[in-house]
Design a protein around this motif. Sequence first.
Motif, mmCIF file in Angstrom:
data_model
loop_
_atom_site.group_PDB
_atom_site.id
_atom_site.type_symbol
_atom_site.label_atom_id
_atom_site.label_comp_id
_atom_site.label_asym_id
_atom_site.label_seq_id
_atom_site.Cartn_x
_atom_site.Cartn_y
_atom_site.Cartn_z
ATOM 1 N N MET B 1 8.347 4.246 -13.977
ATOM 2 C CA MET B 1 8.368 4.981 -12.696
ATOM 3 C C MET B 1 8.188 4.004 -11.536
ATOM 4 O O MET B 1 7.253 3.222 -11.508
ATOM 5 C CB MET B 1 7.216 5.988 -12.682
ATOM 6 N N THR B 2 9.100 4.021 -10.637
ATOM 7 C CA THR B 2 8.904 3.188 -9.445
ATOM 8 C C THR B 2 8.306 4.061 -8.351
ATOM 9 O O THR B 2 8.594 5.244 -8.244
ATOM 10 C CB THR B 2 10.228 2.574 -8.955
ATOM 11 N N ARG B 3 7.479 3.414 -7.532
ATOM 12 C CA ARG B 3 6.863 4.157 -6.424
ATOM 13 C C ARG B 3 7.883 4.317 -5.312
ATOM 14 O O ARG B 3 8.812 3.561 -5.188
ATOM 15 C CB ARG B 3 5.697 3.403 -5.809
ATOM 16 N N THR B 4 7.662 5.270 -4.475
ATOM 17 C CA THR B 4 8.556 5.446 -3.336
ATOM 18 C C THR B 4 7.819 5.246 -2.025
ATOM 19 O O THR B 4 8.410 4.842 -1.039
ATOM 20 C CB THR B 4 9.225 6.831 -3.353
ATOM 21 N N ASN B 5 6.493 5.533 -2.024
ATOM 22 C CA ASN B 5 5.758 5.373 -0.765
ATOM 23 C C ASN B 5 5.300 3.944 -0.588
ATOM 24 O O ASN B 5 4.824 3.324 -1.531
ATOM 25 C CB ASN B 5 4.526 6.285 -0.747
ATOM 26 N N VAL B 7 2.988 0.837 0.107
ATOM 27 C CA VAL B 7 1.569 0.583 -0.110
ATOM 28 C C VAL B 7 1.090 -0.304 1.032
ATOM 29 O O VAL B 7 1.669 -1.356 1.284
ATOM 30 C CB VAL B 7 1.330 -0.125 -1.462
ATOM 31 N N THR B 26 2.739 -4.046 1.443
ATOM 32 C CA THR B 26 2.595 -5.153 0.481
ATOM 33 C C THR B 26 3.888 -5.960 0.356
ATOM 34 O O THR B 26 3.858 -7.117 -0.057
ATOM 35 C CB THR B 26 2.214 -4.629 -0.923
ATOM 36 N N ARG B 27 5.025 -5.364 0.711
ATOM 37 C CA ARG B 27 6.309 -6.072 0.587
ATOM 38 C C ARG B 27 6.526 -7.105 1.688
ATOM 39 O O ARG B 27 7.477 -7.891 1.619
ATOM 40 C CB ARG B 27 7.467 -5.068 0.634
ATOM 41 N N VAL B 72 0.107 -10.076 2.055
ATOM 42 C CA VAL B 72 -1.069 -9.503 1.404
ATOM 43 C C VAL B 72 -1.776 -10.524 0.513
ATOM 44 O O VAL B 72 -2.998 -10.474 0.340
ATOM 45 C CB VAL B 72 -0.680 -8.233 0.609
#
Lengths: 328, 173
Positions: B1-5, B7, B26-27, B72
């Motif tokens: 599962m990849t996140r969509t929101n 972080v 974080t990206r 980060v």
Amino acid sequence: MKPFEYVRADDATQAVAMVAERPNARFLGGGTNLVDHMKLGLVEPELLVDVTALPFNRVEPLPDGGVRIGAAVRNSDLAANPLVRQNYPVLAAALLSGASGQLRNLATTGGNLVQRTRCPYFQTLYTPCNKREPGSGCSAITGHNREHAILGASQACVATHPSDMAVALTALGATVRVLGPAGERVVPIGELNRLPGDEPHQDTTLNHGELITAVDLPALPLAKRSAYYKVRDRASYAFAQVSAAIAVDIHSGVVRDVRVALGGVAHKPWRAHRAEALLRGAPATEDVFRAAADAELAEAKPLSDNGFKVPMVRNTLVSVLRRLAREH
Amino acid sequence: MTRTNPVLADIAIHVDGDKRQLSVDTRTTLLDALRDQLGVTSPKKGCDHGQCGACTVLLDGRRVVSCLALAVANDGAEIVTAQGLADGDDLHPVQQAFLDRDGLQCGYCTPGQVCSAVGMLREVQEGWPSHVTGDLAAPVELTDEEIRERMSGNLCRCGAYANIVAAIREAAE
Ligand SMILES: Cc1cc2nc3c(=O)[nH]c(=O)nc-3n(C[C@H](O)[C@H](O)[C@H](O)COP(=O)(O)OP(=O)(O)OC[C@H]3O[C@@H](n4cnc5c(N)ncnc54)[C@H](O)[C@@H]3O)c2cc1C
Ligand code: SF4
Ligand code: FES
Ligand code: FES
């Protein structure tokens, strides 16, 4: 890039547990390969566990005369280390021939070993590549393959391993210390990376969640006489077309012992066992050096664009051996 | 599962002497945090893949490419960009030498060249060898060949290389 969680690990066991339990988690070293790949969309981790703050940032002498290199030691610090420069010049030279000053200040020992191929078809999402997408085919075999392998390749993948450091570690017979969910194990450097076979998507023999904690160099007196030679398209800041890491002990004109590894020729750093076997105990002459190179290259299978690598390896081996022999 | 929101993370970094607090996705790379979130635009984005050196900054005193470093991951770090090298109106000796020697044309690569040169001269002072150092165990002498090798991570599309080497040689003297 997909969003991801970030954790700065301060405990190795916890770092391993965090990555092991999530298939889509990755360790983060200096990020010079992983962050690049995330930008390119090659990997989409949901969790990065930063391992650079773990207490693996030292280069220490071992009781048996060897040296332990922590996995978080930066490539620049390792190349500048006095012990390495004195006793293993081949390793310092290999590191210094790689990337740039700015990258070596970030890149870690662990990350360097696990960096992935620079095959251009692997690094874009738009061309078939068995390494990136198993079963999709290999674009390089029939396409552009000038930088690719001449030894140990398969019908599934002809990529090369890009690391210079790993070639030197292979010649030195280093061992890699690994921590996994079930505890520690030790992997000889020659067994860390794999040949592609039918599973080119597997670069290494590490299991998911296994963390490299250190690399041990054996006590190896002959490594004091060692050299790394890298042939590339530019004089600096380029990956190897071909490289050679060599340590040799010559006494009264006879090769007493020798270590040879090649870079830029295979899916893993290539320990030249056949060349070594021919050299050991033989007179240190140019004819012998040439015969040793030919023995190693006997099974070379060049591709459409990289036939030049065969004579390039031969000439590199002969000239580095000749130079080291002169210095004796 | 990849996140969509996305972080988000709160970090504090020292940039050119000032403590800056910010919330980053974080990206976000260190380069984008500096330029887009903090308005520190001297580090330039050339390739965004670690290949050109235009984004070079000093991170805890060492030269690095800021486009492959995550913001980060650098919480608490001390960052100096070309903007922060000068002492008021007094340029850093490397900056002054780039002006005196015409070490630039369009200037896009220049802040990265300057930070890289400052970091590189420190490495030489520490006695770090380079790929062209003959004897890895001997002290380093900063020849033009050494300067070229040590600066090979900074590309200049204008080809101002000859004067860049001259500027660095002058600054080192
Ligand atoms: C422009 C450019 C030029 C370059 N030129 C060269 C060159 O000429 N020669 C050369 O050899 N290299 C070269 N490199 C590659 C560079 O050496 C690698 O990117 C670097 O060594 C990777 O180290 P890292 O710590 O940044 O790894 P990261 O990018 O942080 O990680 C790489 C991989 O290793 C994994 N990993 C990190 N640490 C560990 C650990 N402790 N245990 C297990 N897995 C771990 C990560 O999960 C990831 O999969 C170049 C890179 C760039 C961008
Ligand atoms: S050589 Fe390997 S990495 Fe390159 S396209 Fe073929 S399968 Fe992919
Ligand atoms: S923008 Fe970072 S190296 Fe090019
Ligand atoms: S001065 Fe224009 S890119 Fe260097």
